[in-house]
Design a protein around this motif. Structure first.
Motif, PDB file in Angstrom:
ATOM      1  N   GLU A 226      34.201  39.904  39.117  1.00 43.44           N
ATOM      2  CA  GLU A 226      33.107  40.397  39.938  1.00 43.44           C
ATOM      3  C   GLU A 226      32.530  39.288  40.802  1.00 43.44           C
ATOM      4  N   TYR A 227      32.561  38.054  40.313  1.00 42.78           N
ATOM      5  CA  TYR A 227      32.000  36.938  41.068  1.00 42.78           C
ATOM      6  C   TYR A 227      32.844  36.640  42.309  1.00 42.78           C
ATOM      7  N   VAL A 228      34.189  36.755  42.173  1.00 42.51           N
ATOM      8  CA  VAL A 228      35.075  36.476  43.316  1.00 42.51           C
ATOM      9  C   VAL A 228      34.898  37.512  44.412  1.00 42.51           C
TER      10      VAL A 228
ATOM     11  N   LYS B 234      32.178  33.975  51.226  1.00 41.28           N
ATOM     12  CA  LYS B 234      32.936  32.778  51.581  1.00 41.28           C
ATOM     13  C   LYS B 234      32.437  32.204  52.904  1.00 41.28           C
ATOM     14  N   TYR B 235      32.347  30.891  52.966  1.00 41.14           N
ATOM     15  CA  TYR B 235      31.931  30.180  54.165  1.00 41.14           C
ATOM     16  C   TYR B 235      33.127  29.366  54.661  1.00 41.14           C
TER      17      TYR B 235
ATOM     18  N   SER C 114      33.307  22.935  53.681  1.00 39.88           N
ATOM     19  CA  SER C 114      34.398  22.612  52.759  1.00 39.88           C
ATOM     20  C   SER C 114      33.802  22.234  51.397  1.00 39.88           C
ATOM     21  N   PRO C 115      34.507  22.461  50.333  1.00 41.32           N
ATOM     22  CA  PRO C 115      33.960  22.104  49.015  1.00 41.32           C
ATOM     23  C   PRO C 115      33.814  20.600  48.862  1.00 41.32           C
ATOM     24  N   PRO C 116      32.868  20.153  48.043  1.00 40.66           N
ATOM     25  CA  PRO C 116      32.673  18.700  47.879  1.00 40.66           C
ATOM     26  C   PRO C 116      33.895  18.064  47.241  1.00 40.66           C
ATOM     27  N   ARG C 117      34.160  16.874  47.725  1.00 38.69           N
ATOM     28  CA  ARG C 117      35.325  16.153  47.231  1.00 38.69           C
ATOM     29  C   ARG C 117      35.000  15.459  45.917  1.00 38.69           C
ATOM     30  N   SER C 118      35.880  15.593  44.956  1.00 35.87           N
ATOM     31  CA  SER C 118      35.666  15.003  43.637  1.00 35.87           C
ATOM     32  C   SER C 118      35.909  13.500  43.700  1.00 35.87           C
ATOM     33  N   LEU C 119      34.955  12.752  43.187  1.00 38.83           N
ATOM     34  CA  LEU C 119      35.065  11.298  43.133  1.00 38.83           C
ATOM     35  C   LEU C 119      35.646  10.813  41.805  1.00 38.83           C
TER      36      LEU C 119
END
Length: 454
Positions: A23-25, A30-31, A35-40
């Motif tokens: 249900e969440y998907v 969507k934007y 862009s999603p944050p990059r994992s450090l």
């Protein structure tokens, strides 16, 4: 928010494809520009060092080997004894004078006489000299903090009371198989290997030994023993018994009938034991043969009883009085002795007679002073009033837009407006909407599936 409580247990099949339809998907917007944050977080990979490894360590660089030189050996000198004689005289032998020693006499303590006729004074010296004084009790300096309950009524509601909406609970359907034993339709086969392989054989007759006939001896029975043969009766006087008379120890006091056991141990209520019914005796069938081997083989002989061999008792009784004098009574006579009185030491310190004064050096020299409390340098906890109005606006209050709370269709056993399609390997039930959405490029309706857990 809906959370899937199903764990990947694979109760239906062993499929490895994860379920991505939730249900969440579907409802999450969507934007495209963000862009999603990059994992450090660094990757868990082994980074290979490309340079050449030097085999030099800190131990090799700091600790250099040195040439070890052996310690020179010292040759031990040869012992050469000195010429002449050794003088064995000591100062103790020169200065000590021998004295004649007499045997030490034993110093035994004098025999003390313990008197019991006098009256014991039970007042000790401490109780007689030191009297108890009346001491005033100090008042406690504790500040009493009295709790005053608030007069206003508490009427603030919590966030749980504001946000929680009671809903009807729908029990889930149990998929547990019924615990019922399955009965077989095949009839019971009672044949065993013992029944099929066992062959009954006829028993042979039991071997019976023939009974031997008893033959008595012709010779007479010799009952002469070594005691009868060697012992000859000698005349003698019976020994006099030195046993004291059994005098009964009694008391004329009246027995009250109450003992310590009866006084301390009272009777308890005891329940009667359960009586077990004995089984009725059933006698075995047939007649019982009471003859035994000893009863059948035994031959009775006529034997005369043995005559007791006792010494001949020559009763010699005299009327003369008994002489009880012995050498011990004649040689060892009782001496008249009296106990010596106890030798007491005179009391050197006289007993005080006057009144006890409890004035000590501290009480006589102590001068009370007035206590001046120390000045506190703690800043005054005063609240400075501010005339400016309080700005209580936050980003949540200005930018929050209330939204309508929708009920998750997974809470219903059969969601309204949906038709059941199938169930995947993780237990998710898929439903299809009754109103299909038409695509622009194709006129065929595209069914919209929603994953609903049950």
């Amino acid at each position: 928010r809906h959370r899937c409580p199903h764990k990947p247990t694979r109760i239906y099949d062993n499929g490895q494809q994860p379920c991505l339809t939730t249900e969440y998907v579907e409802k999450y917007p969507k934007y495209s520009n963000i862009s999603p944050p990059r994992s450090l977080k660094p990757k868990q990979e082994y980074q290979v060092h490309r340079g050449k490894m030097e085999g030099i360590t800190t131990f090799k660089s700091d600790y250099l080997p040195y040439d070890i030189v052996k310690r020179p050996f010292r040759v031990q000198e040869e012992h050469k004894p000195k010429m002449g004689e050794i003088e064995l005289g000591t100062t103790y032998q020169k200065d000590y004078n021998a004295h004649k020693i007499q045997p030490v006499t034993l110093v035994r303590p004098l025999e003390r006489k313990h008197t019991t006729g006098g009256k014991l004074d039970t007042i000790p010296t401490y109780q007689d000299d030191y009297r108890s004084w009346e001491v005033q009790r100090r008042e406690p300096s504790k500040v009493e903090h009295i709790y005053h309950p608030p007069t206003e009524k508490f009427g603030n509601s919590t966030t749980f009371q504001d946000d929680f909406v009671p809903r009807e609970l729908n029990p889930r359907q149990s998929f547990k198989p019924p615990c019922v034993a399955k009965l077989s339709d095949v009839p019971f086969d009672s044949t065993t290997s013992h029944r099929t392989s066992y062959i009954a054989h006829q028993l042979e007759p039991k071997f019976v030994r023939s009974k031997e006939e008893y033959k008595p001896s012709n010779q007479p029975f010799e009952d002469l023993t070594t005691h009868r043969n060697d012992f000859q009766g000698l005349p003698g006087q019976l020994a006099k018994s030195c046993k004291p008379e059994n005098a009964k120890v009694g008391s004329n006091a009246h027995f009250n009938g109450v003992t310590e056991f009866q006084d301390r141990f009272q009777p308890w209520l005891v329940s009667l034991p359960e009586v077990r019914k004995t089984k009725e005796y059933v006698p075995p069938p047939g007649n019982m043969d009471f003859n035994s081997t000893s009863h059948l083989d035994y031959v009775k002989h006529e034997i005369s009883p043995a005559v007791p061999i006792r010494p001949v008792s020559n009763g010699r009784r005299t009327n003369a009085p008994f002489q009880g004098n012995t050498t011990t009574k004649e040689d060892f006579k009782a001496w008249g002795s009296c106990r010596q009185e106890i030798t007491k030491k005179q009391q050197e310190i006289p007993k005080p007679t006057g009144r006890f004064y409890d004035l000590t050096t501290f009480k006589s020299h102590y001068i009370p002073h007035q206590i001046i409390p120390a000045q506190s340098f703690k800043p005054v906890h005063a609240i400075v009033p501010n005339s400016a109005p309080f700005q209580g606006e936050t980003m949540y209050r200005t930018e929050y837009t209330p939204k309508k709370q929708e009920t998750c269709p997974a809470n219903y056993p059969s969601p309204p407006g949906y038709v059941y399609v199938n169930t995947d390997s993780q237990g998710h039930k898929f439903f299809r909407q009754l109103t299909p959405e038409f695509s622009e490029s194709n006129s065929n309706p595209i069914p919209k599936e929603v994953a609903v857990l049950s």
